[in-house]
Design a protein around this motif. Structure first.
Motif, PDB file in Angstrom:
ATOM      1  N   MET A   1       0.761  -1.481  -0.164  1.00  0.00           N
ATOM      2  CA  MET A   1       0.037   0.111   0.013  1.00  0.00           C
ATOM      3  C   MET A   1       0.770   1.314   0.352  1.00  0.00           C
ATOM      4  N   ALA A   2       0.174   1.641  -0.338  1.00  0.00           N
ATOM      5  CA  ALA A   2       0.721   3.743  -0.843  1.00  0.00           C
ATOM      6  C   ALA A   2       1.306   4.204   0.815  1.00  0.00           C
ATOM      7  N   ARG A   3       2.670   5.041   0.385  1.00  0.00           N
ATOM      8  CA  ARG A   3       2.706   5.466   1.749  1.00  0.00           C
ATOM      9  C   ARG A   3       2.770   7.535   2.153  1.00  0.00           C
ATOM     10  N   VAL A   4       2.220   7.970   3.045  1.00  0.00           N
ATOM     11  CA  VAL A   4       2.791   9.518   2.872  1.00  0.00           C
ATOM     12  C   VAL A   4       2.692  10.355   3.694  1.00  0.00           C
ATOM     13  N   ILE A   5       3.699  11.391   4.098  1.00  0.00           N
ATOM     14  CA  ILE A   5       4.309  11.613   4.993  1.00  0.00           C
ATOM     15  C   ILE A   5       3.865  12.876   5.017  1.00  0.00           C
ATOM     16  N   TYR A   6       2.555  13.017   6.177  1.00  0.00           N
ATOM     17  CA  TYR A   6       1.842  14.719   6.589  1.00  0.00           C
ATOM     18  C   TYR A   6       2.908  14.765   7.774  1.00  0.00           C
ATOM     19  N   PHE A   7       2.994  17.057   6.954  1.00  0.00           N
ATOM     20  CA  PHE A   7       4.539  17.444   7.887  1.00  0.00           C
ATOM     21  C   PHE A   7       2.887  18.240   8.714  1.00  0.00           C
ATOM     22  N   ALA A   8       3.512  18.820   9.564  1.00  0.00           N
ATOM     23  CA  ALA A   8       2.302  19.331  10.747  1.00  0.00           C
ATOM     24  C   ALA A   8       3.348  20.672  10.601  1.00  0.00           C
ATOM     25  N   HIS A   9       3.442  22.187  10.988  1.00  0.00           N
ATOM     26  CA  HIS A   9       4.332  23.008  11.274  1.00  0.00           C
ATOM     27  C   HIS A   9       3.988  23.737  12.065  1.00  0.00           C
ATOM     28  N   LEU A  21      10.891  21.716   3.895  1.00  0.00           N
ATOM     29  CA  LEU A  21      11.721  21.495   2.587  1.00  0.00           C
ATOM     30  C   LEU A  21      12.200  20.169   2.267  1.00  0.00           C
ATOM     31  N   LEU A  22      13.654  20.407   3.190  1.00  0.00           N
ATOM     32  CA  LEU A  22      14.637  19.221   3.544  1.00  0.00           C
ATOM     33  C   LEU A  22      14.426  17.998   4.187  1.00  0.00           C
ATOM     34  N   LEU A  23      13.287  18.521   4.523  1.00  0.00           N
ATOM     35  CA  LEU A  23      12.590  16.844   4.122  1.00  0.00           C
ATOM     36  C   LEU A  23      11.773  15.920   4.021  1.00  0.00           C
ATOM     37  N   ALA A  24      11.678  16.753   3.110  1.00  0.00           N
ATOM     38  CA  ALA A  24      10.014  16.329   2.207  1.00  0.00           C
ATOM     39  C   ALA A  24      10.540  16.173   0.803  1.00  0.00           C
ATOM     40  N   ASP A  25      11.872  16.505   0.347  1.00  0.00           N
ATOM     41  CA  ASP A  25      13.336  15.786  -1.012  1.00  0.00           C
ATOM     42  C   ASP A  25      13.558  14.937  -0.243  1.00  0.00           C
ATOM     43  N   ILE A  26      13.493  14.865   0.995  1.00  0.00           N
ATOM     44  CA  ILE A  26      14.272  13.314   1.738  1.00  0.00           C
ATOM     45  C   ILE A  26      13.504  12.070   1.341  1.00  0.00           C
ATOM     46  N   ALA A  27      11.858  12.254   1.295  1.00  0.00           N
ATOM     47  CA  ALA A  27      10.697  11.668   1.603  1.00  0.00           C
ATOM     48  C   ALA A  27      10.126  10.988   0.397  1.00  0.00           C
ATOM     49  N   SER A  29      12.250  11.074  -2.010  1.00  0.00           N
ATOM     50  CA  SER A  29      13.187  10.586  -2.716  1.00  0.00           C
ATOM     51  C   SER A  29      13.269   9.178  -2.811  1.00  0.00           C
ATOM     52  N   ARG A  30      12.519   8.575  -1.930  1.00  0.00           N
ATOM     53  CA  ARG A  30      12.248   7.456  -1.740  1.00  0.00           C
ATOM     54  C   ARG A  30      11.053   6.784  -1.785  1.00  0.00           C
ATOM     55  N   GLY A  31      10.578   7.827  -2.533  1.00  0.00           N
ATOM     56  CA  GLY A  31       8.871   7.313  -3.627  1.00  0.00           C
ATOM     57  C   GLY A  31       7.761   7.458  -2.262  1.00  0.00           C
ATOM     58  N   LEU A  32       8.234   8.521  -1.305  1.00  0.00           N
ATOM     59  CA  LEU A  32       6.721   8.440  -0.646  1.00  0.00           C
ATOM     60  C   LEU A  32       5.831  10.453  -0.827  1.00  0.00           C
ATOM     61  N   GLU A 158      16.469   9.620   7.725  1.00  0.00           N
ATOM     62  CA  GLU A 158      16.753   9.034   6.890  1.00  0.00           C
ATOM     63  C   GLU A 158      16.335   7.487   7.546  1.00  0.00           C
ATOM     64  N   ALA A 159      17.239   7.327   9.006  1.00  0.00           N
ATOM     65  CA  ALA A 159      17.025   6.191  10.052  1.00  0.00           C
ATOM     66  C   ALA A 159      15.947   6.299  10.080  1.00  0.00           C
ATOM     67  N   PHE A 160      14.847   6.791  10.720  1.00  0.00           N
ATOM     68  CA  PHE A 160      13.656   6.712  11.018  1.00  0.00           C
ATOM     69  C   PHE A 160      12.745   6.402   9.612  1.00  0.00           C
ATOM     70  N   LEU A 161      13.348   6.347   8.218  1.00  0.00           N
ATOM     71  CA  LEU A 161      12.473   6.254   7.482  1.00  0.00           C
ATOM     72  C   LEU A 161      12.963   4.407   6.643  1.00  0.00           C
ATOM     73  N   ASN A 162      14.233   4.385   7.404  1.00  0.00           N
ATOM     74  CA  ASN A 162      15.215   2.693   7.295  1.00  0.00           C
ATOM     75  C   ASN A 162      13.875   2.098   8.151  1.00  0.00           C
ATOM     76  N   GLN A 163      13.695   2.695   8.855  1.00  0.00           N
ATOM     77  CA  GLN A 163      13.550   1.947   9.799  1.00  0.00           C
ATOM     78  C   GLN A 163      11.735   1.335   9.878  1.00  0.00           C
ATOM     79  N   ASN A 164      10.760   2.535   9.535  1.00  0.00           N
ATOM     80  CA  ASN A 164       9.799   2.814   9.830  1.00  0.00           C
ATOM     81  C   ASN A 164       8.327   3.528   8.428  1.00  0.00           C
ATOM     82  N   ALA A 165       8.945   3.247   7.006  1.00  0.00           N
ATOM     83  CA  ALA A 165       9.155   3.353   5.620  1.00  0.00           C
ATOM     84  C   ALA A 165       8.816   1.854   5.210  1.00  0.00           C
ATOM     85  N   ALA A 166       9.370   1.529   5.317  1.00  0.00           N
ATOM     86  CA  ALA A 166       9.591  -0.231   4.779  1.00  0.00           C
ATOM     87  C   ALA A 166       8.364  -0.613   3.938  1.00  0.00           C
TER      88      ALA A 166
END
Length: 166
Positions: A1-9, A21-27, A29-32, A158-166
């Motif tokens: 299933m597709a994954r999405v990241i919701y940012f709350a400023h 902006l920094l974290l969204a680019d990382i996300a 780049s991983r297809g999120l 990136e470490a958070f995504l490695n562990q939680n967005a696999a």
């Protein structure tokens, strides 16, 4: 299933500030997918929470929530909603005047980065919320905006995504 990241400023920032902006680019780049709602319509956390809950309920994807300062409070309060799988919090304001204190939801991993020199939200708010094995707190020598910690913030995310967005 597709994954999405919701940012709350944070209370006084916007949906596409430098950290998001920094974290969204990382996300991306991983297809999120990335969502960053604009909460500037209110300086109060409760209307922001209502808006995030509405968005989460309408979104069938698996969700990771990322919040900064007041946005971390909003993310914590909404994290028990269906489909949320983890929290990444930056300088989280767990305690705010006239609001119920936020707590990390059970069974969801929470990763926190907090400046040890934060004069707006003391790092002790993060230290007292940790529950053990599934949570991580990274203290950095920085202030509330984490403006001097973008490199370490990127690596931690990136470490958070490695562990939680696999």
């Amino acid at each position: 299933m597709a994954r999405v990241i919701y940012f709350a400023h944070g209370q006084e920032s916007g949906p596409w500030g430098s950290k998001i902006l920094l974290l969204a680019d990382i996300a991306r780049s991983r297809g999120l997918a990335v969502e960053s709602p604009d909460y500037r319509f209110s300086l109060d956390g409760l209307p922001r929470l209502t808006e995030l809950r509405r968005r989460l309920a309408d979104d069938p994807r698996k969700k990771l929530l990322v919040g900064s300062s007041m946005g971390a409070w909003v993310s914590c309060m909404a994290a028990s909603e269906q489909g949320c799988q983890g929290l990444f919090l930056m300088a989280p304001a767990f305690e705010m005047p006239d609001h119920e204190p936020a707590h990390l939801p059970r069974k969801l991993p929470a990763w926190i980065i907090h400046g040890s020199e934060d004069a707006v939200v003391p790092v002790s708010q993060s230290e007292t919320r940790l529950r053990g094995g599934q949570d991580r707190l990274l203290r950095v020598p920085d202030g509330h905006r984490l403006a001097n910690s973008h490199d370490v913030l990127s690596r931690f995310f990136e470490a958070f995504l490695n562990q939680n967005a696999a």
